[in-house]
Design a protein around this motif. Structure first.
Motif, PDB file in Angstrom:
ATOM      1  N   ALA A 169       0.831  -1.205   0.000  1.00 31.26           N
ATOM      2  CA  ALA A 169       0.000   0.000   0.000  1.00 31.26           C
ATOM      3  C   ALA A 169       0.869   1.260   0.000  1.00 31.26           C
ATOM      4  N   ARG A 170       1.882   1.262   0.876  1.00 32.93           N
ATOM      5  CA  ARG A 170       2.751   2.439   0.955  1.00 32.93           C
ATOM      6  C   ARG A 170       3.525   2.642  -0.348  1.00 32.93           C
ATOM      7  N   SER A 171       3.934   1.522  -0.965  1.00 32.35           N
ATOM      8  CA  SER A 171       4.724   1.661  -2.194  1.00 32.35           C
ATOM      9  C   SER A 171       3.861   2.189  -3.342  1.00 32.35           C
ATOM     10  N   LEU A 172       2.540   2.117  -3.196  1.00 34.94           N
ATOM     11  CA  LEU A 172       1.661   2.719  -4.203  1.00 34.94           C
ATOM     12  C   LEU A 172       1.407   4.197  -3.895  1.00 34.94           C
ATOM     13  N   GLY A 173       2.032   4.693  -2.832  1.00 32.78           N
ATOM     14  CA  GLY A 173       1.882   6.096  -2.482  1.00 32.78           C
ATOM     15  C   GLY A 173       0.734   6.378  -1.535  1.00 32.78           C
ATOM     16  N   MET A 174       0.127   5.329  -0.962  1.00 36.32           N
ATOM     17  CA  MET A 174      -0.971   5.572  -0.023  1.00 36.32           C
ATOM     18  C   MET A 174      -0.415   6.126   1.283  1.00 36.32           C
TER      19      MET A 174
END
Ligand code: ADP
Ligand code: MG
Lengths: 260, 275
Positions: free
Chosen positions: B176-181
């Motif tokens: 999720a974080r790597s998608l910029g969330m």
């Protein structure tokens, strides 16, 4: 608009003197390297040499203790950097896929588009479908990850990352968790991506893939880059003994080392 | 047996392990049969049926409003569950917060209300209107019951939900974080939905506990019009000097809790299979 020669040299990622430790374990010991626009760089090296850690530092999933990571010129290790905005430009594909199990393939590809990029649902949907088609999974858009094979899951993961229109794609051993007969599909998708001009940083043990697709191969061992260059040199005619030893092991797993 | 026998392999001559198991089972069945026979002959069954299971009193209980008491039990429980779920989620998020005082508050709350008997909270609520004159909790008497039950339920549910959030694989946040969330979006869209799936069985268990705890309402001293099952059963049992109404009310609890118990076991089996 930039000219052809300008885009060809513009670095997407610049890593300067990167150090990362986990406690006493000094994993990355001063890494310097650059990935230019449109380049495909494969990182090879023995297990535990810090390849995953390096990749995870590029989008700051791991925070380095020292050094800089510049993404399109912006230092993402700077505490004032808008990290989430930087991460939108970097797609990441994990060894274990890490698809969202409670969402369908399609929603896996739309959820970040609508929440992060604030795209309209219809637009996100269109982009997600296009990318799922690109990885050869238009038939599986309503399937949940548990209903897909490992190879299909990994291709959804690639489509999910592509749906954010990243400037760079990171792959951490994308085929290592797959049954051998499913590896080919994923590599085919990655090969196509490379041909489309995607900038890619790929940790892999697939030497044939690296040899064929990579513009540059980086060999890591013990937290440093031992050598790098065109695949024909690094894989075909390595200049360091450590590289030769590693390649012998990978290319001929049955080979037994003389007692070291 | 001699002392030295302990160090030797335990092989008793004569009986094989299978024969010994069979003999042990035979002894257990014999004991059971003896107990049943003795009970059947010594107990006064007429008297027992008369006091606990009198059919016309059961019928009367229905006519006197057993069903509306059942509905009230359900409404008390459902409201408290929703309240506990919302407050429990907030407490779980506070427990995992980066901000230390939030963590401390949540920890203190959880430990306090988990350690306290629910009945103490109910007694406190029954005394509140005396202590604060003119205090009115909205939706009387439902509001008071929901609050009293929900406050305790939140503590239990917070721990369950926190464990659920932490049980979601680390790769999910990373993806999720790597998608910029941002963290909040990742929590809402990725972590919480999976966490709730994981904690569905223990949350259903908490619901069962709530159904039973709703019986403590009588301590608040609700009027007869607000009686739930226990209050109703006790009141009627008192007035007819017979336990049948209470037993009937008890069966109504089982009517709710047994299916929920089966549901929990189904959910657990399903979760175990998915793993
Ligand atoms: N989160 C972590 N915590 C502690 N040690 C870690 C962590 N991640 C990696 N390491 C250690 O860092 C070293 C390099 O790991 P990694 O980057 O995964 O190597 P590779 O991907 O080349 O196999 C290993 O010794 C590993 O144990
Ligand atoms: Mg690795």
């Amino acid at each position: 608009m930039t000219t052809e020669s300008e885009t060809a040299v513009r670095p997407v990622v610049e890593i300067k003197n990167l150090h990362k430790s986990f406690g006493d374990n000094h994993v990355l010991r001063g890494i310097d390297f650059t990935v230019r626009q449109g380049e495909v760089v494969c990182v090879i090296g023995p297990s535990g040499s810090g390849k995953s850690t390096l990749l995870r530092c590029v989008n700051l999933l791991e925070v380095p203790q020292q050094g800089q990571v510049l993404v399109r010129g912006e230092d993402i290790t700077d505490p004032d950097c808008h990290l989430d905005a930087a991460r939108q430009q970097i797609g990441m594909v994990f060894q274990q896929f890490n698809l969202f199990p409670h969402l369908t393939a399609l929603v896996n590809c739309t959820v970040a588009q609508t929440t992060v990029l604030k795209r309209k649902p219809a637009e996100a949907d269109r982009i997600a479908r296009a990318n799922l088609e690109r990885v050869g999974l238009s038939e599986k858009i309503t399937a949940f990850p548990a209903q897909l094979s490992g190879g299909q899951q990994q291709r959804v993961a690639i489509a999910r990352a592509l749906s954010m229109d990243p400037a760079l794609m990171l792959f951490d051993e994308p085929t290592s968790a797959l049954d051998p007969e499913l590896v080919g599909d994923v590599l085919t998708v990655m090969r196509k991506l490379a041909l489309d001009g995607m900038t890619m940083l790929v940790v892999t043990h697939e030497m044939a893939f690296a040899r064929e697709v990579a513009d540059r191969v980086v060999f890591m061992d013990g937290g440093v880059i031992v050598e790098q260059g065109p695949p024909a040199d690094v894989i075909g005619n390595p200049s360091h003994e450590r590289t030769r030893t590693f390649l012998r092991r990978v290319l001929d797993p049955t080979h037994v080392e003389p007692t070291a | 047996m001699t002392v030295t026998a302990a160090s030797e392999p335990v092989v008793r001559p004569g009986l094989s392990p299978r024969q010994r198991a069979r003999r042990s089972r035979a002894i257990q069945y014999t004991i059971l049969v003896v107990i049943v026979v003795v009970a059947a002959f010594t107990a006064d069954w007429r008297q027992i049926v008369d006091v606990f299971f009198k059919p016309d009193l059961m019928k009367e209980a229905f006519e006197e409003g057993l069903l509306s008491a059942l509905v009230r039990t359900l409404v008390y429980t459902a409201g408290a569950f929703v309240l506990g779920l919302v407050a429990g989620t907030v407490l779980a998020l506070m427990r995992l917060s980066q901000v230390a005082p939030y963590r401390w508050f949540s920890m203190a709350y959880i430990e306090f209300f988990r350690g306290l008997p629910a009945i103490v909270v109910f007694i406190a609520f029954s005394l509140l209107p005396l202590a604060f004159e003119g205090l009115r909790i909205p939706f009387d008497p439902y509001g008071t019951v929901w609050l009293a039950l929900g406050i305790v339920a939140a503590a239990y549910m917070a721990e369950v939900i926190r464990a659920g959030i932490q049980a979601v694989p680390k790769g999910q946040v990373e993806a999720a974080r790597s998608l910029g969330m941002p963290p909040g979006t990742a929590m809402r869209k990725i972590l919480l939905p999976q966490a709730f799936r994981i904690v569905l069985p223990p949350l259903t268990n908490d619901l069962i506990l709530l159904v039973k705890d709703s019986s403590l309402v009588f301590i608040i001293g609700t009027s007869a019009t607000a009686f739930e099952l226990t209050g109703f059963g006790r009141d009627m049992a008192n007035s007819v000097s017979n336990l049948t109404p209470l037993v009937t009310a008890g069966f109504c609890y089982l009517l709710i809790t047994l299916p929920l118990g089966i549901l929990v076991r189904r959910l657990e089996a399903k979760a175990a299979k998915a793993r």
